[in-house]
Design a protein around this motif. Structure first.
Motif, PDB file in Angstrom:
ATOM      1  N   UNK A  76      14.073  44.764  58.121  1.00 44.22           N
ATOM      2  CA  UNK A  76      12.632  44.843  58.381  1.00 44.22           C
ATOM      3  C   UNK A  76      11.915  43.762  57.569  1.00 44.22           C
ATOM      4  N   UNK A  77      12.262  43.650  56.299  1.00 43.79           N
ATOM      5  CA  UNK A  77      11.620  42.655  55.432  1.00 43.79           C
ATOM      6  C   UNK A  77      11.884  41.235  55.918  1.00 43.79           C
ATOM      7  N   UNK A  78      13.114  40.953  56.319  1.00 42.97           N
ATOM      8  CA  UNK A  78      13.452  39.611  56.788  1.00 42.97           C
ATOM      9  C   UNK A  78      12.730  39.303  58.096  1.00 42.97           C
ATOM     10  N   UNK A  79      12.674  40.271  58.986  1.00 45.08           N
ATOM     11  CA  UNK A  79      11.946  40.089  60.248  1.00 45.08           C
ATOM     12  C   UNK A  79      10.472  39.782  59.953  1.00 45.08           C
ATOM     13  N   UNK A  80       9.881  40.573  59.060  1.00 44.28           N
ATOM     14  CA  UNK A  80       8.463  40.370  58.732  1.00 44.28           C
ATOM     15  C   UNK A  80       8.247  39.020  58.058  1.00 44.28           C
ATOM     16  N   UNK A  81       9.150  38.616  57.180  1.00 42.99           N
ATOM     17  CA  UNK A  81       9.023  37.316  56.515  1.00 42.99           C
ATOM     18  C   UNK A  81       9.118  36.187  57.530  1.00 42.99           C
ATOM     19  N   UNK A  82      10.083  36.275  58.424  1.00 46.64           N
ATOM     20  CA  UNK A  82      10.277  35.231  59.439  1.00 46.64           C
ATOM     21  C   UNK A  82       9.132  35.157  60.436  1.00 46.64           C
ATOM     22  N   UNK A  83       8.402  36.263  60.586  1.00 39.92           N
ATOM     23  CA  UNK A  83       7.323  36.319  61.563  1.00 39.92           C
ATOM     24  C   UNK A  83       5.943  36.407  60.919  1.00 39.92           C
ATOM     25  N   UNK A  84       5.879  36.064  59.644  1.00 41.86           N
ATOM     26  CA  UNK A  84       4.614  36.056  58.895  1.00 41.86           C
ATOM     27  C   UNK A  84       3.835  37.362  59.037  1.00 41.86           C
ATOM     28  N   UNK A  85       4.537  38.461  58.879  1.00 45.16           N
ATOM     29  CA  UNK A  85       3.918  39.787  58.960  1.00 45.16           C
ATOM     30  C   UNK A  85       3.867  40.405  57.564  1.00 45.16           C
ATOM     31  N   UNK A  94       5.814  60.172  53.356  1.00 43.74           N
ATOM     32  CA  UNK A  94       5.077  59.180  52.567  1.00 43.74           C
ATOM     33  C   UNK A  94       5.970  58.561  51.495  1.00 43.74           C
ATOM     34  N   UNK A  95       6.805  59.381  50.877  1.00 49.10           N
ATOM     35  CA  UNK A  95       7.704  58.879  49.840  1.00 49.10           C
ATOM     36  C   UNK A  95       8.787  57.998  50.452  1.00 49.10           C
ATOM     37  N   UNK A  96       9.264  58.350  51.644  1.00 43.96           N
ATOM     38  CA  UNK A  96      10.225  57.479  52.336  1.00 43.96           C
ATOM     39  C   UNK A  96       9.606  56.118  52.621  1.00 43.96           C
ATOM     40  N   UNK A  97       8.357  56.124  53.061  1.00 45.49           N
ATOM     41  CA  UNK A  97       7.668  54.866  53.351  1.00 45.49           C
ATOM     42  C   UNK A  97       7.494  54.057  52.065  1.00 45.49           C
ATOM     43  N   UNK A  98       7.162  54.729  50.971  1.00 43.76           N
ATOM     44  CA  UNK A  98       7.031  54.023  49.690  1.00 43.76           C
ATOM     45  C   UNK A  98       8.362  53.400  49.276  1.00 43.76           C
ATOM     46  N   UNK A  99       9.445  54.140  49.445  1.00 46.14           N
ATOM     47  CA  UNK A  99      10.775  53.613  49.114  1.00 46.14           C
ATOM     48  C   UNK A  99      11.117  52.433  50.028  1.00 46.14           C
ATOM     49  N   UNK A 100      10.784  52.571  51.304  1.00 42.44           N
ATOM     50  CA  UNK A 100      11.056  51.496  52.268  1.00 42.44           C
ATOM     51  C   UNK A 100      10.280  50.235  51.891  1.00 42.44           C
ATOM     52  N   UNK A 101       9.023  50.407  51.499  1.00 45.77           N
ATOM     53  CA  UNK A 101       8.218  49.251  51.097  1.00 45.77           C
ATOM     54  C   UNK A 101       8.753  48.635  49.803  1.00 45.77           C
ATOM     55  N   UNK A 102       9.214  49.470  48.883  1.00 42.79           N
ATOM     56  CA  UNK A 102       9.783  48.950  47.635  1.00 42.79           C
ATOM     57  C   UNK A 102      10.985  48.062  47.937  1.00 42.79           C
ATOM     58  N   UNK A 103      11.857  48.519  48.837  1.00 43.49           N
ATOM     59  CA  UNK A 103      13.014  47.719  49.236  1.00 43.49           C
ATOM     60  C   UNK A 103      12.548  46.404  49.855  1.00 43.49           C
ATOM     61  N   UNK A 104      11.579  46.491  50.756  1.00 40.73           N
ATOM     62  CA  UNK A 104      11.102  45.289  51.442  1.00 40.73           C
ATOM     63  C   UNK A 104      10.458  44.294  50.478  1.00 40.73           C
ATOM     64  N   UNK A 105       9.606  44.772  49.596  1.00 44.74           N
ATOM     65  CA  UNK A 105       8.947  43.867  48.643  1.00 44.74           C
ATOM     66  C   UNK A 105       9.962  43.207  47.714  1.00 44.74           C
ATOM     67  N   UNK A 106      10.905  43.989  47.210  1.00 44.63           N
ATOM     68  CA  UNK A 106      11.881  43.436  46.264  1.00 44.63           C
ATOM     69  C   UNK A 106      12.826  42.450  46.959  1.00 44.63           C
ATOM     70  N   UNK A 107      13.221  42.780  48.177  1.00 42.77           N
ATOM     71  CA  UNK A 107      14.081  41.864  48.933  1.00 42.77           C
ATOM     72  C   UNK A 107      13.318  40.584  49.267  1.00 42.77           C
ATOM     73  N   UNK A 108      12.083  40.752  49.678  1.00 47.17           N
ATOM     74  CA  UNK A 108      11.263  39.585  50.025  1.00 47.17           C
ATOM     75  C   UNK A 108      11.029  38.689  48.804  1.00 47.17           C
ATOM     76  N   UNK A 109      10.910  39.288  47.634  1.00 41.61           N
ATOM     77  CA  UNK A 109      10.783  38.494  46.402  1.00 41.61           C
ATOM     78  C   UNK A 109      12.053  37.672  46.182  1.00 41.61           C
ATOM     79  N   UNK A 110      13.203  38.260  46.448  1.00 37.97           N
ATOM     80  CA  UNK A 110      14.459  37.513  46.330  1.00 37.97           C
ATOM     81  C   UNK A 110      14.504  36.349  47.312  1.00 37.97           C
ATOM     82  N   UNK A 111      13.901  36.533  48.472  1.00 40.08           N
ATOM     83  CA  UNK A 111      13.905  35.469  49.477  1.00 40.08           C
ATOM     84  C   UNK A 111      13.137  34.232  49.018  1.00 40.08           C
ATOM     85  N   UNK A 112      12.254  34.400  48.038  1.00 42.97           N
ATOM     86  CA  UNK A 112      11.493  33.259  47.529  1.00 42.97           C
ATOM     87  C   UNK A 112      12.391  32.249  46.812  1.00 42.97           C
TER      88      UNK A 112
END
Length: 176
Positions: free
Chosen positions: A40-49, A83-101
């Motif tokens: 999800x994070x990679x898709x969003x990064x590649x598509x400027x989402x 809500x907690x699942x979504x928070x965990x999902x966002x944490x994964x996405x943000x941290x992975x996206x930071x690695x992509x930098x």
């Protein structure tokens, strides 16, 4: 001989299809759902989402809580879990996206609309069904389940605090 084999197979299938899910099965299904978040994070990064989409989150929580209610879970008791699942999902996405930098990702993510979202919806319904069956069969999540939960939820981007919040939210789910 074929008749005996067929009868045994039918009995085994019958017992397996009606057996209560175990905490380990529920934890594994939840882990599988979370495993899609790097895609999800990679898709969003590649598509400027943006990672955070409040409208989408409201929609997901609404549909997930309706699905939970249909299988016999208390709608209000599952909202915090979603809500907690979504928070965990966002944490994964943000941290992975930071690695992509600082590193280049060469893999192409699975498509968000045609692959990932349908899989997430299916897994979400499966989690609800397993939770409902587990609770209907008298199961509860206790501190003794924490060790299994902690090792099963294995995303490299989740911290212990994320896992603890998710486990706590899981223990709050009740039947109607």
């Amino acid at each position: 001989m074929l008749k005996i084999f067929s009868t045994v197979a039918l009995l085994l299938f019958s017992f397996n299809s009606f057996s209560a899910p175990t905490p380990a099965e529920i934890f594994s299904t939840l882990n599988l759902r979370l495993s899609y978040m790097e895609d999800v994070a990679l898709y969003k990064a590649n598509n400027n989402k943006a990672i955070e989409d409040i409208q989408r989150e409201k929609l997901v929580i609404g549909k997930a809580s309706q699905s939970a209610e249909k299988v016999g879970l208390n709608k209000q008791s599952v909202v915090g879990f979603f809500q907690t699942q979504i928070s965990a999902a966002k944490a994964i996405q943000y941290r992975y996206r930071a690695d992509l930098l600082s590193q280049t990702e060469t893999e192409k993510p699975r498509d968000l609309k045609t692959v990932i979202r349908p899989a997430l919806i299916k897994l979400g319904k499966e989690i609800n069904a397993k939770l409902a069956q587990y609770l209907k069969d008298g199961g509860t999540f206790t501190a003794q389940d924490w060790a299994a939960f902690e090792t099963t939820i294995d995303s490299r981007y989740l911290k212990d605090t994320d896992k603890k919040a998710l486990f706590k939210a899981l223990t709050q789910i009740r039947l109607k």
